[in-house]
Design a protein around this motif. Structure first.
Motif, PDB file in Angstrom:
ATOM      1  N   LEU A 133       1.024  -1.119  -0.169  1.00 19.34           N
ATOM      2  CA  LEU A 133       0.111  -0.015   0.006  1.00 19.34           C
ATOM      3  C   LEU A 133       0.989   1.317   0.015  1.00 19.34           C
ATOM      4  N   ALA A 134       1.968   1.084   0.692  1.00 15.23           N
ATOM      5  CA  ALA A 134       2.777   2.378   0.660  1.00 15.23           C
ATOM      6  C   ALA A 134       3.692   2.393  -0.541  1.00 15.23           C
ATOM      7  N   TYR A 177       3.308   1.474  -3.635  1.00 15.07           N
ATOM      8  CA  TYR A 177       2.565   1.517  -5.032  1.00 15.07           C
ATOM      9  C   TYR A 177       2.445   2.945  -5.070  1.00 15.07           C
ATOM     10  N   PRO A 178       1.871   3.606  -4.326  1.00 16.99           N
ATOM     11  CA  PRO A 178       1.604   5.105  -4.746  1.00 16.99           C
ATOM     12  C   PRO A 178       2.868   5.952  -4.967  1.00 16.99           C
ATOM     13  N   LEU A 179       3.870   5.260  -4.256  1.00 11.97           N
ATOM     14  CA  LEU A 179       5.039   6.289  -4.306  1.00 11.97           C
ATOM     15  C   LEU A 179       5.893   5.768  -5.733  1.00 11.97           C
ATOM     16  N   ARG A 208       4.416   5.417  -8.576  1.00 13.02           N
ATOM     17  CA  ARG A 208       3.479   6.240  -9.680  1.00 13.02           C
ATOM     18  C   ARG A 208       4.007   7.562  -9.970  1.00 13.02           C
ATOM     19  N   PHE A 268       1.759  10.423  -9.419  1.00 14.38           N
ATOM     20  CA  PHE A 268       1.048  10.729  -8.028  1.00 14.38           C
ATOM     21  C   PHE A 268       1.440  12.115  -7.485  1.00 14.38           C
ATOM     22  N   GLY A 321       2.103  14.607  -4.967  1.00  6.88           N
ATOM     23  CA  GLY A 321       2.385  14.476  -3.514  1.00  6.88           C
ATOM     24  C   GLY A 321       3.548  13.529  -3.235  1.00  6.88           C
ATOM     25  N   PHE A 377       5.596  12.677   0.239  1.00 10.51           N
ATOM     26  CA  PHE A 377       5.545  11.547   1.116  1.00 10.51           C
ATOM     27  C   PHE A 377       6.575  10.553   1.210  1.00 10.51           C
TER      28      PHE A 377
END
Lengths: 297, 324
Positions: A96-97, A99-101, A103, A106, A108, A112
């Protein structure tokens, strides 16, 4: 290089190199082998002549003692539970942590990434962490061993790098075209392609939970909740330290001591069994996964 | 004239406001586009908030007298009282000495040895042997600290250890190695090397695999011997990896592997085995001196953090590789 004949000097170099490496391998291997051999030996004979290249007075008495010991069973049960729940939590949270990082679109991402990786270099420390767990009310429960370490930033970076380098961008874009949202994309496209890295993470986190004693030492006080490592600590380290202070006087004491010696070797072998079973399964994924993320960090 | 100027100003301000508004609009649009990713990131954000940033906020108890009833915020400030007590304590020098000595020893031996091992493995012509040796070499990495210390005792224990058994067989006296403070640093460091050398060398072997083979061939044709090839091609090829790992190692110099230190401590070797973190554990968790221990821990973390920044800055200045 193989086209050219090797010079005399190079051959000498190679010979010495191989010799040193073989000695090195023995130094690594012998202590491990010794424990296994000693666990199948008769403790009394072991005491007489401790150097081993084969079990001395072969017997499995020590293993019987291990399986008769109720602490070991409690420890095993708890360690298996903590390892399963803990590793599952770790994998879920790390994905969960990471994957967004991973992209690039993304918003932000930089912020993050900084906020998360900063914790690698600076932390509140042991006591503030303890107080936080106390105020949440998880001290004395298994969650104190699982939640505070739910994400290892280091592993998160490895996983992020894997996502960035191994998941084709075109695949994500075409999934978006088909009306896939981010969550579906993660579940249906990214995760199925990430088996190698997840296997490595299972190994890392799983071993971490299985081997951890310190968190349990701090946060747990009920013996029924102790993981195997805490019982191992009692058997292998604490008693040994106490034995040093006592002197062997009566014969019964000496026998008990000897039986305990055998038990120590056997208990180490038994505690390593789950890993021995797991290791060959995961090791084929191992090099593939770890080497991806570790260098590009 | 003056009027015109103020009008111009006004226009500029209006344009600024307009720009801000569209900037904000843009931000909102991009946030909305990333909404799904924020949903995914929600749990991790909560996690880092609770278990990393809340403790950082709680570290203020180092400057307070923590009363469990009043909580972190309500406890009274005492300034640097706990730090002064720690700096003036008779054991302060001993703690610093042991911590630094154990770490420095670990760095001096623990940084080059895995590199040397990787170089030697890299020179092995038999690939099968190389794989076998490598797989064996990192097996100890997966053993728990408890078992490592237990195994160390199998070998050096005065009552049942192999080493003492052999000494006695040869007519010598049994020696209590662990109780002698002179041995602690060596036992700690070398058992650590035994456990970690193979694992640490993995990353270098991987980096070496990335060095282009043409370079070796060219050097060979130019008549460079093995050592010169290693020195001029392999080592420069893996320099970024070495630098990064060395920076991280120095940045952790104050945090000795204290779970292991704690296990190896006995009453008689405390003189060389008590380090800052074990002391912090004892005063904090066992004796419940929360504020004092938090101060000790904060001192430790600040030194670590400062070292990391300094070393990273040096690395950036000297070479091109750094953490950030």
């Amino acid at each position: 290089m193989s086209l050219v004949n090797r010079s005399q000097g190079e051959k000498l170099f190679d010979g010495i190199n191989v010799a040193i490496i073989l000695i090195f391998t023995c130094i690594i291997l012998y202590p491990l082998l010794y424990v296994v051999l000693a666990s199948f030996s008769n403790p009394a004979e072991l005491y007489e002549n401790p150097l081993l290249i084969w079990p001395r007075g072969f017997n499995v008495e020590s293993y019987r003692l291990v399986f008769e010991n109720p602490d070991i069973w409690t420890g095993f049960r708890n360690s298996i539970l903590y390892t399963f729940v803990g590793t599952f939590t770790n994998i879920l949270m790390t994905v969960l942590a990471a994957y967004p990082l991973s992209r690039r679109d993304f918003f932000g991402r930089g912020f993050f990434t900084f906020v998360f990786t900063f914790t690698m270099f600076f932390s509140g420390g042991l006591i503030p962490m303890y107080l936080v767990n106390q105020s949440i009310g998880i001290v004395g429960s298994m969650w104190a061993l699982i939640l505070p370490g739910a994400i290892s930033v280091f592993n998160m970076i490895i996983m992020r790098t894997y996502f960035q380098t191994r998941i084709p961008r075109e695949l994500e874009e075409s999934a978006f075209m088909d009306g896939c949202n981010d969550i579906k994309l993660l579940m249906k496209v990214v995760l199925p392609l990430s088996a190698p890295i997840i296997a490595v993470m299972v190994l890392f986190y799983g071993v971490g939970h299985w081997n951890n004693y310190f968190d349990a030492l701090i946060y747990l006080s009920d013996r029924n909740q102790f993981p195997l490592q805490l019982f191992l600590r009692e058997i292998l380290v604490k008693e040994e330290m106490e034995n040093m202070l006592q002197s062997a006087s009566d014969t019964g004491y000496a026998d008990r001591m000897l039986a305990k010696e055998g038990l120590k070797y056997a208990v180490v072998v038994v505690s390593a069994l789950p890993l021995l079973i797991l290791y060959p399964l995961l090791s084929k994924f191992f090099e593939k996964g770890i080497l991806v993320g570790s260098i590009k960090g | 004239m003056a009027k015109a100027k103020s009008q111009l100003d006004q226009q500029a301000i209006l344009a600024q406001i307009e720009a801000n508004r569209s900037g904000w609009k843009e931000t909102k649009k991009r946030l909305k586009k990333s909404a799904g990713l924020y949903v995914i990131l929600l749990l991790p954000i909560i996690y880092f908030g609770i278990w990393h940033y809340w403790p950082m906020y709680g570290v203020q108890i180092a400057f307070k007298d923590f009363l469990p009833g009043s909580g972190i915020w309500g406890s009274p400030w005492v300034g640097f009282e706990h730090f002064e007590r720690f700096f003036n304590a008779y054991y302060f020098e001993r703690l610093i000495r042991n911590t630094l000595a154990i770490s420095a020893y670990g760095l001096i031996v623990g940084v080059p040895l895995p590199i040397i091992l990787a170089l030697m493995l890299n020179e092995l012509r038999n690939k099968k042997l190389r794989n076998i040796v490598q797989t064996i070499s990192y097996a100890p990495h997966f053993i728990s600290v408890v078992v490592i210390v237990g195994m160390l005792l199998f070998f050096i224990s005065p009552t049942s250890g192999v080493v003492n058994g052999v000494i006695e067989m040869w007519g010598g006296e049994r020696i209590d190695f662990l109780a002698d403070p002179n041995n602690f640093w060596h036992l700690f460091t070398w058992s650590g090397i035994w456990q970690s050398i193979g694992w640490s060398s993995l990353i270098y072997t991987a980096a070496m695999a990335g060095v282009p083979p043409e370079q070796y061939e060219a050097a060979y044709i130019d008549g460079a011997g093995k050592f010169r090839r290693i020195w001029h091609i392999t080592l420069p090829g893996i320099r970024p990896t070495i630098v990064i790992l060395a920076i991280l190692a120095v940045g952790g110099i104050m945090s000795v592997g204290f779970e292991k230190v704690l296990l190896m401590q006995t009453g008689s070797n405390l003189e060389t085995s008590e380090v800052i973190s074990t002391y912090m554990y004892k005063s904090g968790i066992l004796n419940a001196q929360y504020s004092f221990s938090a101060a000790v821990g904060l001192f430790n973390n600040i030194i670590n953090f400062a070292l990391l920044i300094v070393v990273n800055a040096i690395a950036r200045k000297v070479g091109e590789t750094s953490l950030w």
